[in-house]
Design a protein around this motif. Structure first.
Motif, mmCIF file in Angstrom:
data_model
loop_
_atom_site.group_PDB
_atom_site.id
_atom_site.type_symbol
_atom_site.label_atom_id
_atom_site.label_comp_id
_atom_site.label_asym_id
_atom_site.label_seq_id
_atom_site.Cartn_x
_atom_site.Cartn_y
_atom_site.Cartn_z
ATOM 1 N N MET A 1 -5.288 -0.901 105.112
ATOM 2 C CA MET A 1 -4.844 -1.775 106.190
ATOM 3 C C MET A 1 -5.142 -3.238 105.863
ATOM 4 S SD MET A 1 -6.195 0.725 109.240
ATOM 5 C CE MET A 1 -6.067 -0.459 110.575
ATOM 6 N N ASN A 2 -6.297 -3.489 105.273
ATOM 7 C CA ASN A 2 -6.633 -4.858 104.869
ATOM 8 C C ASN A 2 -5.651 -5.387 103.832
ATOM 9 O OD1 ASN A 2 -8.878 -5.218 106.525
ATOM 10 N ND2 ASN A 2 -10.304 -4.438 105.016
ATOM 11 N N ASN A 3 -5.332 -4.548 102.868
ATOM 12 C CA ASN A 3 -4.411 -4.981 101.809
ATOM 13 C C ASN A 3 -3.030 -5.326 102.362
ATOM 14 O OD1 ASN A 3 -6.396 -4.628 99.873
ATOM 15 N ND2 ASN A 3 -5.740 -2.562 99.326
ATOM 16 N N LEU A 4 -2.625 -4.592 103.385
ATOM 17 C CA LEU A 4 -1.312 -4.839 103.984
ATOM 18 C C LEU A 4 -1.337 -5.970 105.005
ATOM 19 C CD1 LEU A 4 -0.130 -1.150 104.594
ATOM 20 C CD2 LEU A 4 0.767 -2.738 102.884
ATOM 21 N N GLY A 5 -2.530 -6.321 105.487
ATOM 22 C CA GLY A 5 -2.624 -7.336 106.528
ATOM 23 C C GLY A 5 -2.323 -6.804 107.912
#
Length: 942
Positions: free
Chosen positions: A820-824
């Motif tokens: 989720m962090n990588n996707l924003g």
């Protein structure tokens, strides 16, 4: 209709839009300065914050050797080395109106307050030639202390309902070359104080560390609470020094061609976009500027090359400075003609385009009206007129700015003492501001060679931990009143202090301005007959909507096979999309933000005998409204021997008489059947496994049995992923502001993630990575379809609903959060573990074991929402402690449609009726819970 283009709403990406920092540390007077210029829906961009100690313009040896001592003579409070662009704390800001255009991000097109320190603003042509020496009082964002010092300032801006971006910069020169800057003429009329030292050329291997400094500073800005970051690549500072051929004489891969000279800027942009998401990044450019004699022979080519990179990254906005203005009147330079040479860049850039440099009201209005710019930024005009948007609206006269105070260290004079059109009581503190300024100046002079921070800021920092914005503002006003007894807290400050409930403080979630932290949790209610929402659903959600509230709709099935309960809504068909539009419109009409939860229940699909009853009306004037099994609305679901829907609705949603005697029910037993209730043609439900859910006991004591599931084939899984993607697209078409993926509580995504259920041996089973693969594909597909900035994900790592539990819930959740962090992804909605029962008035007060979700809170970079048994006090504590940003309420909100107001008044709560949670009655237990205000209650149920 507003006749000023500058005052029309605007959508900037995800955003809804209607310095005197001693020792590089922001202070309470900075808080007041920014709060003065913040209004609901505004976007402010803070003064440039240094990405490292070396970024303040000192040599590498200075940076290594510790504190820099101020050198005199020179302007008070300054050190050598920085130019006008990089010093002081004027703000860049955008003021916005209420939401009113399609994408919730309504930015007023001009309320963008430019950093005063940027030349090329409202000053004359010759002004932007000079630089000012670097000040130790320029803020930084390279250490934890600075992060903590920025937080209360950000909170103060957010408390006013505004958004806040942070500009980050490196002064350079120093570093890109060993050619010194020529002496510059300062406002004070001399060159001796502005003869920058000879710079040290960066070695190729050192540039990576500079890029890393930008990345870390951006991360720190988000930690401090800023809504985004602007990279300063303009006005003669480090990134600009690399771009301009007149300065960059390097022969490595960072010099020579346009591509090479832009390389460090591209690296910095890419690093920052990767760290915090490109949708939270802006970039400032000045292709035509010659600050510090940094001229370029190819400004268009350089700017277009960088804009191409920004487009590729998806950068939110491009902030470009006009060439020097041409004066049309010599008298006080009363009027300047803006050259308007930025059109090629405007046409090339895909995002929001902001212009700056010499604009007044008329020029700004023309720029927006002609489509030359989306936003216009103002510097000196906004500095001298903290209510500049309102002055523009009223076409009122402007305060004249005082150049002599632009860069002085006084915390009041020329900083927070400019008058408003209508002096609010908050300005009563101005009676003592001059004395406060002298206090600061005296303290600074006394400590000049011994310390860089006064005692006042250290006292203030006691309040700058994880406290609410209201508490920090209260602390600020308490401190200044102790410093000078003639200063009294304003009515505005008292009002803020009274709002001592952290749950009720404003919060900025991505592009959404929330009025409080109380969220309506998604609640299955089984009242969307035939899987299509109706007027009673619109009434239910509208009752719970209010301006600035966040509502998450009940889970909507992504396909026919996704259903697991009676009369749950769907979002897979055009009919459903059309029906949802009316519900969404009702919520938006109340000013709320509305997200749609989408799900697939998987193997959670009960079996049972269902009898259909034919309804026959004895009064043709009272037609049936429900459409259940057919468009003629003949049939209504009943259980064996018991009618589930006891009332009918008229077209306007009023309760009619009981079904008997107006309606005669004739049981058609020949159409009764036993089948997998909710699957097409009674087929088996799908899952990650073929293991059946064990029988479950419902709240009313009934035993629910579940159909044996069918294990999905590997090649079928992409089709399910696509169902989620299409459902998300449909939700946006229906008008929802975003989508929440239901990855919790034992449903299909959870069935793939949890090792108690997933017994697969293919790429979707086995280790954590494989078990999370289906969730990752769904989240990625939905983010790709609608944008990660409109996406939330719900997880329940510790839950064991429907036999779905995991042997390592922490590792499982952290794996998904990393994705989720990588996707924003915008927010993470996490369900607490099961609660224990503690003492209470009725002996059954739920007690939440705080701490289990803390690792996830720390790991997730976006908005963190918690749910599960919270009451007012527990929710308040969660927000105050920094354990969560938002708290979602289910049963309490179900029974109290005005729950936030009850929390505000500390009023009693309605008790919920469990027996009506999942019945199909469109009124009882649904829209008939009373409001605090009886009149509102009556209106709400009509």
């Amino acid at each position: 209709m507003e006749d000023t283009h500058l005052l029309t709403p605007y959508k900037m990406g995800q955003l809804n839009l209607a310095h005197r920092s001693y020792g590089s540390m922001p202070q309470p007077h900075n808080l007041l300065y920014y709060a003065q210029r913040a209004t609901p829906g505004a976007l402010l961009i803070a003064e440039a914050s240094a990405v490292s100690y070396a970024a303040l313009g000192r040599s590498k040896d200075d940076a290594a050797n510790g504190p820099i001592h101020r050198r005199r003579p020179g302007p008070p409070g300054f050190l050598f080395g920085t130019n006008l662009t990089d010093y002081n704390s004027a703000t860049d800001g955008v003021k916005a109106t209420e939401s009113g255009v399609n994408d919730r991000n309504n930015l007023s097109k001009w309320w963008f307050m430019s950093r005063l320190n940027e030349s090329g603003n409202a000053g004359g042509a010759e002004e932007s030639h000079y630089t000012l020496p670097l000040s130790l009082d320029a803020p930084g964002l390279w250490n934890q202390e600075q992060i903590e010092a920025w937080r209360p300032i950000v909170d103060a801006v957010h408390a006013k309902g505004a958004l806040f971006f942070c500009q980050i910069w490196h002064n350079g020169r120093v570093f890109s070359t060993d050619n010194p800057v020529t002496p510059q003429v300062s406002y004070f009329g001399n060159t001796d104080d502005l003869a920058p030292a000879a710079p040290q050329r960066l070695e190729t291997g050192e540039i990576v560390q500079i890029v890393e400094d930008f990345r870390v500073a951006a991360r720190n800005a988000i930690k401090a609470g800023f809504d985004g970051v602007e990279i300063h690549a303009a006005n003669g500072h480090l990134l600009h020094q690399f771009m301009k051929a007149s300065v960059n004489d390097r022969t490595d891969e960072y010099g020579g061609s346009v591509e090479n000279r832009c390389r460090i800027t591209v690296d910095a942009m890419s690093a920052v976009a990767e760290e915090i998401g490109a949708d939270r990044v802006g970039v400032r450019l000045s292709p035509f500027a010659d600050h510090c004699r940094e001229e370029g022979t190819d400004p268009e080519e350089v700017a277009l090359h960088l804009i191409g990179v920004m487009n590729g990254l998806g950068v939110l906005y491009c902030h470009v400075i006009e060439p020097r203005c041409v004066s049309s009147s010599e008298e006080h330079r009363a009027r300047r003609n803006v050259p308007h040479r930025l059109l090629p860049f405007r046409r090339a850039f895909h995002g929001t385009f902001i212009v700056n440099g010499g604009y007044d009201r008329e020029e700004g209005d023309k720029a927006v009206g002609d489509g030359y710019a989306d936003l216009v930024s103002y510097g000196r005009l906004f500095l001298a007129n903290p209510d500049l948007p309102e002055r523009f609206r009223q076409k009122a006269a402007l305060n004249a700015y005082d150049r002599s105070t632009f860069y002085t260290p006084d915390p009041v004079v020329g900083y927070t003492d400019y008058p408003f059109l209508e002096q609010p009581l908050a300005r009563t503190i101005s009676a003592g501001q001059s004395q406060l300024g002298h206090h600061y100046s005296a303290a600074r002079a006394k400590a000049e060679h011994t310390t860089t921070v006064t005692q006042l800021p250290s006292a203030y920092r006691r309040f700058s931990g994880r406290t609410s914005s209201a508490q920090r503002l209260a602390a600020f006003f308490f401190i200044i009143s102790c410093t000078n007894k003639t200063i009294q807290p304003s009515v505005e400050a008292v009002t803020i202090m009274e709002a001592s409930t952290p749950l009720l403080t404003p919060y900025k979630m991505g592009q959404f301005d929330l009025a409080h932290r109380v969220v309506l949790a998604p609640l299955t209610r089984c009242r969307s007959y035939g899987n299509v929402p109706g007027p009673h659903n619109a009434a239910y959600y509208a009752q719970r909507a209010a301006r600035g509230a966040l509502l998450v709709a009940e889970a909507c099935a992504v396909s026919e096979t996704a259903r697991g309960y009676p009369d749950v809504p769907g979002i897979w068909s055009a009919e459903q999309v059309g029906a949802w539009r009316h519900v969404v419109d009702a919520v938006h009409a109340k000013g709320a933000v509305f997200f749609c939860q989408i799900w697939h229940t998987g193997r959670v699909s009960p079996t049972g005998r269902v009898t259909l009853a034919r309804l026959i009306s004895s009064s043709p004037s009272r037609p049936f409204i429900h459409e259940v099994k057919s468009k003629s609305a003949e049939y209504l679901f009943v259980s064996p021997g018991k009618l589930l829907a006891r009332h009918l609705l008229s077209p306007v949603g009023r309760k009619m008489d009981a079904i008997s005697p107006l309606v005669i029910l004739r049981m058609d037993n020949h159409i009764s059947s036993f089948f997998s209730e909710f699957q097409p043609n009674g087929q088996a439900p799908i899952s990650s496994t073929d293991k059946q859910v064990t029988p479950q006991v419902s709240h009313d004591g009934q035993v629910l049995e579940f159909a044996p599931p069918r294990r999905l084939k590997t090649e079928e899984i992409p089709n399910i992923v696509d169902d989620f993607r299409i459902a998300a697209r449909n939700a946006i078409e229906a008008g929802f502001d975003g989508v929440e993926i239901h990855g919790a509580n034992g449903y299909l995504i959870d069935q793939f993630m949890k090792d108690s259920v997933n017994d697969r041996t293919d790429a979707y089973g086995g280790g954590i990575e494989n078990r999370c693969r289906f969730a990752a594909e769904v989240i990625t597909a939905v983010a790709g379809e609608i944008g990660a900035h409109r996406l939330g994900v719900r997880l329940s790592p510790f839950a064991d609903y429907m036999d779905c539990h995991d042997s390592d819930p922490e590792a499982l959740a952290l794996r998904v959060i990393g994705l989720m962090n990588n996707l924003g992804v915008l927010y993470c909605h996490m369900i607490e573990p099961r609660m224990c029962v503690g003492a209470g008035e009725d002996g059954s007060k739920p007690v939440i074991a705080h701490g289990r979700l803390l690792p996830f809170r720390k790991a997730f970079r976006g908005t963190f929402m918690v749910n599960g048994g919270y009451d007012r006090d527990e929710g308040d504590k969660a927000v105050a402690d920094g354990y969560a940003d938002l708290v979602a309420y289910g049963r309490l909100f179900l029974a109290n449609p005005d729950l936030p107001e009850r929390f505000r008044r500390k009023a009693g709560l309605n008790k919920y009726d469990r027996s009506s949670f999942y019945t199909s009655d469109p009124v009882v237990g649904y829209t008939d819970y009373p409001f605090l205000d009886d009149q509102n209650s009556e209106l709400a149920t009509r």
